[in-house]
Design a protein around this motif. Structure first.
Motif, mmCIF file in Angstrom:
data_model
loop_
_atom_site.group_PDB
_atom_site.id
_atom_site.type_symbol
_atom_site.label_atom_id
_atom_site.label_comp_id
_atom_site.label_asym_id
_atom_site.label_seq_id
_atom_site.Cartn_x
_atom_site.Cartn_y
_atom_site.Cartn_z
ATOM 1 N N LEU A 187 1.114 -1.261 0.120
ATOM 2 C CA LEU A 187 0.079 0.032 0.080
ATOM 3 C C LEU A 187 0.982 1.181 -0.132
ATOM 4 C CD1 LEU A 187 -2.817 -1.117 2.582
ATOM 5 C CD2 LEU A 187 -2.998 -0.814 0.237
ATOM 6 N N LEU A 188 2.075 1.246 0.814
ATOM 7 C CA LEU A 188 2.705 2.288 0.715
ATOM 8 C C LEU A 188 3.640 2.867 -0.713
ATOM 9 C CD1 LEU A 188 4.426 2.093 4.231
ATOM 10 C CD2 LEU A 188 2.490 3.753 3.487
ATOM 11 N N ALA A 189 3.616 1.786 -1.192
ATOM 12 C CA ALA A 189 4.635 1.632 -2.526
ATOM 13 C C ALA A 189 3.656 2.169 -3.564
ATOM 14 C CB ALA A 189 4.979 0.320 -2.937
ATOM 15 N N GLY A 190 2.417 2.329 -3.393
ATOM 16 C CA GLY A 190 1.416 3.148 -4.512
ATOM 17 C C GLY A 190 1.939 4.278 -5.139
ATOM 18 N N PRO A 191 1.794 5.501 -3.990
ATOM 19 C CA PRO A 191 2.279 6.839 -4.630
ATOM 20 C C PRO A 191 3.764 6.598 -5.146
ATOM 21 C CG PRO A 191 1.228 6.900 -2.340
ATOM 22 C CD PRO A 191 1.737 5.354 -2.830
ATOM 23 N N VAL A 192 4.535 5.775 -4.526
ATOM 24 C CA VAL A 192 6.290 5.989 -5.174
ATOM 25 C C VAL A 192 6.065 5.465 -6.375
ATOM 26 C CG1 VAL A 192 8.512 5.055 -4.822
ATOM 27 C CG2 VAL A 192 6.994 5.851 -2.772
ATOM 28 N N ALA A 193 5.313 4.332 -6.841
ATOM 29 C CA ALA A 193 5.235 3.438 -8.002
ATOM 30 C C ALA A 193 4.621 4.367 -8.967
ATOM 31 C CB ALA A 193 4.693 2.260 -7.896
ATOM 32 N N ARG A 194 3.679 5.185 -8.613
ATOM 33 C CA ARG A 194 3.185 6.177 -9.481
ATOM 34 C C ARG A 194 4.037 7.213 -9.988
ATOM 35 N NH1 ARG A 194 -1.402 4.643 -6.414
ATOM 36 N NH2 ARG A 194 -1.251 6.238 -5.137
ATOM 37 N N MET A 195 5.099 7.917 -9.085
ATOM 38 C CA MET A 195 5.760 8.624 -9.431
ATOM 39 C C MET A 195 7.175 8.297 -10.132
ATOM 40 S SD MET A 195 5.952 11.061 -5.842
ATOM 41 C CE MET A 195 6.692 9.854 -4.766
ATOM 42 N N LEU A 196 7.634 7.156 -9.961
ATOM 43 C CA LEU A 196 8.680 6.572 -10.789
ATOM 44 C C LEU A 196 8.327 5.997 -12.051
ATOM 45 C CD1 LEU A 196 10.709 4.869 -7.633
ATOM 46 C CD2 LEU A 196 10.947 7.006 -8.812
ATOM 47 N N PRO A 197 9.333 5.918 -13.063
ATOM 48 C CA PRO A 197 8.936 5.379 -14.275
ATOM 49 C C PRO A 197 9.093 3.721 -14.125
ATOM 50 C CG PRO A 197 11.246 5.938 -14.180
ATOM 51 C CD PRO A 197 10.681 6.838 -13.102
ATOM 52 N N THR A 198 8.199 3.164 -14.724
ATOM 53 C CA THR A 198 8.062 1.591 -14.658
ATOM 54 C C THR A 198 9.257 0.940 -15.191
ATOM 55 O OG1 THR A 198 7.124 1.495 -16.901
ATOM 56 C CG2 THR A 198 5.612 1.713 -15.019
ATOM 57 N N LEU A 199 9.747 -0.206 -14.756
ATOM 58 C CA LEU A 199 11.064 -1.019 -15.229
ATOM 59 C C LEU A 199 10.865 -1.266 -16.766
ATOM 60 C CD1 LEU A 199 11.623 -3.186 -12.231
ATOM 61 C CD2 LEU A 199 12.485 -0.928 -12.657
ATOM 62 N N GLU A 200 9.815 -1.498 -17.327
ATOM 63 C CA GLU A 200 9.761 -1.715 -18.653
ATOM 64 C C GLU A 200 10.086 -0.467 -19.468
ATOM 65 O OE1 GLU A 200 7.481 -2.788 -16.432
ATOM 66 O OE2 GLU A 200 7.828 -4.985 -16.582
ATOM 67 N N THR A 201 9.433 0.604 -18.926
ATOM 68 C CA THR A 201 10.047 1.936 -19.671
ATOM 69 C C THR A 201 11.381 2.229 -19.716
ATOM 70 O OG1 THR A 201 7.971 2.969 -18.802
ATOM 71 C CG2 THR A 201 9.598 4.407 -19.602
ATOM 72 N N LEU A 202 12.155 1.783 -18.558
ATOM 73 C CA LEU A 202 13.523 1.985 -18.633
ATOM 74 C C LEU A 202 14.294 0.880 -19.409
ATOM 75 C CD1 LEU A 202 14.046 2.611 -14.535
ATOM 76 C CD2 LEU A 202 13.961 4.178 -16.254
ATOM 77 N N ASP A 203 13.732 -0.299 -19.613
ATOM 78 C CA ASP A 203 14.119 -1.216 -20.551
ATOM 79 C C ASP A 203 14.021 -0.843 -21.810
ATOM 80 O OD1 ASP A 203 14.844 -2.935 -18.233
ATOM 81 O OD2 ASP A 203 13.183 -4.081 -18.339
ATOM 82 N N GLY A 204 12.987 -0.180 -22.079
ATOM 83 C CA GLY A 204 12.609 0.301 -23.467
ATOM 84 C C GLY A 204 13.721 1.510 -23.905
ATOM 85 N N ARG A 205 13.845 2.293 -23.048
ATOM 86 C CA ARG A 205 14.922 3.418 -23.317
ATOM 87 C C ARG A 205 16.552 2.760 -23.429
ATOM 88 N NH1 ARG A 205 13.175 7.474 -18.468
ATOM 89 N NH2 ARG A 205 11.075 8.081 -19.134
ATOM 90 N N ALA A 206 16.728 1.709 -22.659
ATOM 91 C CA ALA A 206 17.855 1.246 -22.969
ATOM 92 C C ALA A 206 18.195 0.349 -24.233
ATOM 93 C CB ALA A 206 18.358 0.140 -21.642
ATOM 94 N N LEU A 207 17.145 -0.247 -24.628
ATOM 95 C CA LEU A 207 17.064 -0.895 -25.774
ATOM 96 C C LEU A 207 17.261 -0.158 -27.020
ATOM 97 C CD1 LEU A 207 14.708 -4.011 -25.165
ATOM 98 C CD2 LEU A 207 17.228 -4.227 -25.700
ATOM 99 N N ALA A 208 16.137 1.135 -26.651
ATOM 100 C CA ALA A 208 16.299 2.047 -27.896
ATOM 101 C C ALA A 208 17.846 2.665 -28.141
ATOM 102 C CB ALA A 208 15.170 3.077 -27.685
#
Length: 579
Positions: A187-208
């Protein structure tokens, strides 16, 4: 209390480098196969989770007690599990000495501190499960309960049989509090997870940025070297066992087969196959043997010494009694550094590792400075690495295909439903058209009947008109008859007047004759025929008047008028009947 919690943390810090080194290769293989890249965010998350898991496990078992003969007597109070929920509150009240106060019940109560520790123990697990593993709250509760049950069973079984009896209590309240901590972390990770980029987004940037990451190629090379070393050792051991000695060319033959023949036949090495890589020529043509041979020689000269030495060091570490000694040392003092790893190697092994390290660093430096991150053996041989689809890309493509198929199915179902609705509507329209046609036919039949009736009415009207024309002719004839009768009456009247005039004239003549006879009796006696003539004329006039109608004059005129009027009335009735 603080020392009891600090010692497990120091133990985890001492064990983490060795564990990270041992798990580096399988972790890299797993991440590259699943995501195609080890982005910084995902790598940090993975190793953060690894360090947290090691620390949580050490919190559960460390400090380890010394194995003594009276150990089971010393820990007899925790030999039996505590199955009653809510016993924690009884412990809190007991530790407070039955006193009510903030210090006694909360701040200085060891039972409260232990409960708070159990709550915080799996709180990071809930955070990792939500952000890194993307699990739901229900799944987090189930995983948290399972991990807590594993910890409690580890304590109850004496670290799975390492000790003859448990040295920590199996408490059902710990299961509940640990599970609640994991759910609180989620439950506490909800606000933090919404502020941080997802790991899939970071992976996509690295692969690009780098479609073929350097770490992926390096991991494939490490796997190839390890496989080559194991194959060489196994082949030489088999040959030595069969014939007493192994040819010196065996490692060379295995090297050529591994790095030249297999890529020539399959387009990749076993390590690259495991990391979903393949070899392609720069010009897009086939892989030529001499290019593959040149690439293998350069690769062996630049990277093989360091990787072989590193692999040898790992094998030595796994065969030495170092891990158990380190475990004992950590248990006693809680202090052990990375220097213990180096002391397990001989000076010759360290020198080989250092020389290979120098060559490898030079190769890595040149590779990283190249715009396309091509290694020297890639540029010189004209053969480079290309990627095969990783698991997440395959799942995404499969999901997209399934989504398109589902969309097409939905569209087909919608089209079929629309066609069915259109067919039903067309059927209803056809039925309505049939009903309209039937009504139109009935209307046409009615119209035809009306036309026939109108024709019959017209025929009757024509006959009536014909009859009316006949009646009109009859009326005209009657009128003519009346007119003729009227003229006849008028003529009779004139004749009667004429006759009356003639009779008057005859009377006058008779009177005159009578007077003359009286005056001239001699003349009258001399002409007797002349006196008889006036009297005959008067008699003839009276007879003619009587013959004219056999009735008096007024009566004859009245009958002629009545006849005329009756003929006209009959003609009008005939005309009315014809209408």
């Amino acid at each position: 209390m603080a020392t009891a919690y600090l010692l497990p943390i120091k133990t985890a810090a001492a064990l983490f480098p060795l564990l990270a080194l041992v798990l580096l290769l399988p972790t890299a293989v797993l991440l590259y196969r699943r995501h195609g890249v080890m982005s910084r965010g995902r790598t940090l998350s993975v190793y953060g989770f690894l360090y947290y898991s090691l620390t949580a496990f050490c919190m559960t078992i460390v400090p380890l007690p010394k194995q003594t003969a009276d150990m089971c007597q010393r820990f007899a109070m925790v030999a039996h599990p505590q199955w009653m929920p809510g016993n924690t509150f009884r412990d809190i009240w007991k530790e407070a000495d039955h006193k009510i106060g903030l210090n006694a019940l909360v701040l200085q109560n060891p039972a409260v501190a232990g409960t708070l520790f159990n709550l915080l123990l799996l709180l990071p697990l809930g955070i990792f499960l939500r952000y890194h593993f993307v699990r739901s709250l229900r799944a987090t509760a189930l995983i948290g309960f399972t991990v807590s049950l594993f910890f409690e069973l580890t304590q109850w079984t004496g670290v799975w049989g390492l000790y003859n009896c448990p040295y920590r209590l199996f408490d059902v309240d710990d299961l509940l509090v640990n599970t609640a901590g994991a759910m609180a972390g989620w439950l506490l990770a909800g606000p933090v997870a919404r502020m941080l980029p997802t790991l899939e987004t970071l992976d996509g940037r690295a692969l690009a940025a780098r479609p073929v990451p350097f770490g992926r190629r390096l991991t494939a090379l490490v796997v190839d070297v390890a496989g080559y070393v194991l194959a060489s050792v196994f082949a030489m051991a088999v040959m030595t066992f069969q014939s007493g000695t192994a040819p010196t060319w065996t490692p060379i033959a295995i090297f050529v087969a591994w790095f030249v023949l297999l890529p020539l036949a399959t387009g990749t090495t076993p390590g690259k196959r495991l990391l979903l890589l393949k070899l392609v020529a720069d010009d897009g043509g086939p892989l030529l043997p001499w290019r593959l041979t040149l690439r293998a020689l350069l690769l062996g000269a630049l990277a093989m010494p360091f990787l072989s030495g590193l692999f040898l060091a790992v094998v030595i570490l796994l065969n030495e009694p170092y891990p158990s000694v380190l475990f004992t040392t950590v248990r006693d003092s809680g202090a052990q550094g990375a220097a213990a790893v180096l002391t397990a190697l001989s000076p010759g092994q360290l020198l080989a590792v250092l020389v290979g390290f120098t060559l490898t660093v030079t190769c890595v430096r040149k590779t990283l400075r190249h715009p396309d991150r091509l290694a020297p053996h890639d540029r010189i041989s004209g053969i480079r690495n290309a990627t095969l689809p990783h698991s997440r890309a395959i799942r995404a493509a499969r999901g997209a295909a399934q989504g398109r198929a589902a969309g097409a199915a939905r569209d087909g179902a919608g089209a079929a439903a629309g066609a069915a609705r259109d067919a039903a509507r067309a059927a209803r329209d056809a039925a309505g058209a049939t009903r309209d046609a039937t009504g139109a036919a009935r209307g046409a039949a009615g119209a035809a009947g009306g036309v026939a009736g109108a024709a019959r009415d017209a025929t009757g009207a024509a006959r009536d008109a014909t009859g009316a024309a006949g009646a009109a002719r009859d009326a005209a004839g009657a009128t003519g008859d009346a007119a003729g009768a009227t003229r006849g009456t008028a003529g009779a009247t004139r004749a009667a007047r004429d006759t009356a005039g003639a009779a008057g004239a005859a009377r006058d003549a008779a009177g005159a004759d009578t007077q003359t006879a009286a005056q001239s009796p001699v003349q009258a006696a001399a002409r007797p025929g002349d006196r008889a003539a006036p009297v005959a004329v008067a008699q003839d006039a009276d007879d003619a008047l009587a013959d004219a109608s056999g009735r008096p004059l007024a009566t004859a005129a009245t009958m002629a008028t009545a006849a005329t009027t009756g003929s006209a009335a009959e003609a009008q009735r005939s005309a009315a009947d014809s209408r």
